[in-house]
Design a protein around this motif. Structure first.
Motif, PDB file in Angstrom:
ATOM      1  N   ASP A  30       0.953  -1.291  -0.015  1.00 39.40           N
ATOM      2  CA  ASP A  30      -0.053   0.002  -0.181  1.00 39.40           C
ATOM      3  C   ASP A  30       0.815   1.315  -0.027  1.00 39.40           C
ATOM      4  O   ASP A  30       0.314   2.188  -0.648  1.00 39.40           O
ATOM      5  CB  ASP A  30      -1.035   0.065   1.074  1.00 39.40           C
ATOM      6  N   THR A  69      -8.361  -1.709   0.096  1.00 40.96           N
ATOM      7  CA  THR A  69      -9.776  -0.855  -0.426  1.00 40.96           C
ATOM      8  C   THR A  69      -9.427   0.657   0.161  1.00 40.96           C
ATOM      9  O   THR A  69      -9.564   1.600  -0.563  1.00 40.96           O
ATOM     10  CB  THR A  69     -11.093  -1.185  -0.027  1.00 40.96           C
ATOM     11  N   SER A  70      -9.049   0.647   1.493  1.00 41.71           N
ATOM     12  CA  SER A  70      -8.984   2.000   2.112  1.00 41.71           C
ATOM     13  C   SER A  70      -7.990   2.785   1.526  1.00 41.71           C
ATOM     14  O   SER A  70      -7.994   4.077   1.252  1.00 41.71           O
ATOM     15  CB  SER A  70      -8.599   1.894   3.579  1.00 41.71           C
ATOM     16  N   GLN A  71      -6.809   2.333   1.094  1.00 41.94           N
ATOM     17  CA  GLN A  71      -5.626   3.134   0.401  1.00 41.94           C
ATOM     18  C   GLN A  71      -6.156   3.582  -0.872  1.00 41.94           C
ATOM     19  O   GLN A  71      -5.940   4.516  -1.284  1.00 41.94           O
ATOM     20  CB  GLN A  71      -4.333   2.351   0.304  1.00 41.94           C
ATOM     21  N   TYR A  72      -6.885   2.505  -1.501  1.00 39.11           N
ATOM     22  CA  TYR A  72      -7.326   2.794  -2.812  1.00 39.11           C
ATOM     23  C   TYR A  72      -8.431   3.946  -3.035  1.00 39.11           C
ATOM     24  O   TYR A  72      -8.481   4.953  -3.761  1.00 39.11           O
ATOM     25  CB  TYR A  72      -7.902   1.682  -3.683  1.00 39.11           C
ATOM     26  N   LEU A  73      -9.393   4.251  -1.821  1.00 41.77           N
ATOM     27  CA  LEU A  73     -10.015   5.186  -1.862  1.00 41.77           C
ATOM     28  C   LEU A  73      -9.552   6.564  -1.542  1.00 41.77           C
ATOM     29  O   LEU A  73      -9.612   7.754  -1.803  1.00 41.77           O
ATOM     30  CB  LEU A  73     -11.318   4.562  -0.841  1.00 41.77           C
ATOM     31  N   GLN A  74      -8.417   6.324  -0.582  1.00 44.88           N
ATOM     32  CA  GLN A  74      -7.732   7.607  -0.094  1.00 44.88           C
ATOM     33  C   GLN A  74      -7.352   8.098  -1.581  1.00 44.88           C
ATOM     34  O   GLN A  74      -7.062   9.332  -1.487  1.00 44.88           O
ATOM     35  CB  GLN A  74      -6.536   7.001   0.800  1.00 44.88           C
ATOM     36  N   ASP A 118     -10.664  -7.260  -3.082  1.00 50.84           N
ATOM     37  CA  ASP A 118      -9.700  -6.951  -2.193  1.00 50.84           C
ATOM     38  C   ASP A 118      -9.088  -7.809  -1.529  1.00 50.84           C
ATOM     39  O   ASP A 118      -9.823  -8.647  -0.837  1.00 50.84           O
ATOM     40  CB  ASP A 118     -10.466  -5.799  -1.339  1.00 50.84           C
TER      41      ASP A 118
END
Length: 120
Positions: A30, A69-74, A118
């Protein structure tokens, strides 16, 4: 960052990143993903029309399937803000940004709908 328009350098960078840090055989990293996106945005400042960097970014978003997913959305949130600012600054530079903005929406929709798995 000497020559941000060098398409061969961006292709090589993509090959190294995808085969070393973010490839299908890896667990994903990430930090590398986020750092690469931030590096691209830094390179785009003042050269927003640079197709090589936009293509690298799009490829990174399409192929970095092991990123959480959280890094992708960030990253998507940061990119959306960058695109909005760029579109306001210049109508001619916004053409590529609009295409990129649409591609981001498509990729986000795929993630949200679960079509991109994910692994975390």
């Amino acid at each position: 960052k000497e020559d941000v328009y060098n398409n061969s350098a961006w292709n090589h960078r993509f090959y190294v990143i995808m085969n070393g840090f973010l490839g299908d055989h890896q667990g994903g990293n990430d930090d590398v993903f986020v750092n690469e996106v931030m590096y691209c945005l830094e390179c785009l400042k003042g050269s927003e029309e640079n197709e090589s960097v936009w293509s690298f970014l799009l490829g990174l978003l399409l192929r970095a399937i092991h990123v959480g997913t959280s890094q992708y959305l960030q990253v998507l949130e940061i990119l959306f803000k960058f695109v909005k600012v760029t579109q306001k600054q210049s109508k001619t530079r916004a053409v590529r940004c609009v295409f990129f903005d649409a591609s981001l929406c498509y990729q986000l929709a795929l993630r949200v709908l679960g079509h991109v798995k994910d692994t975390r």
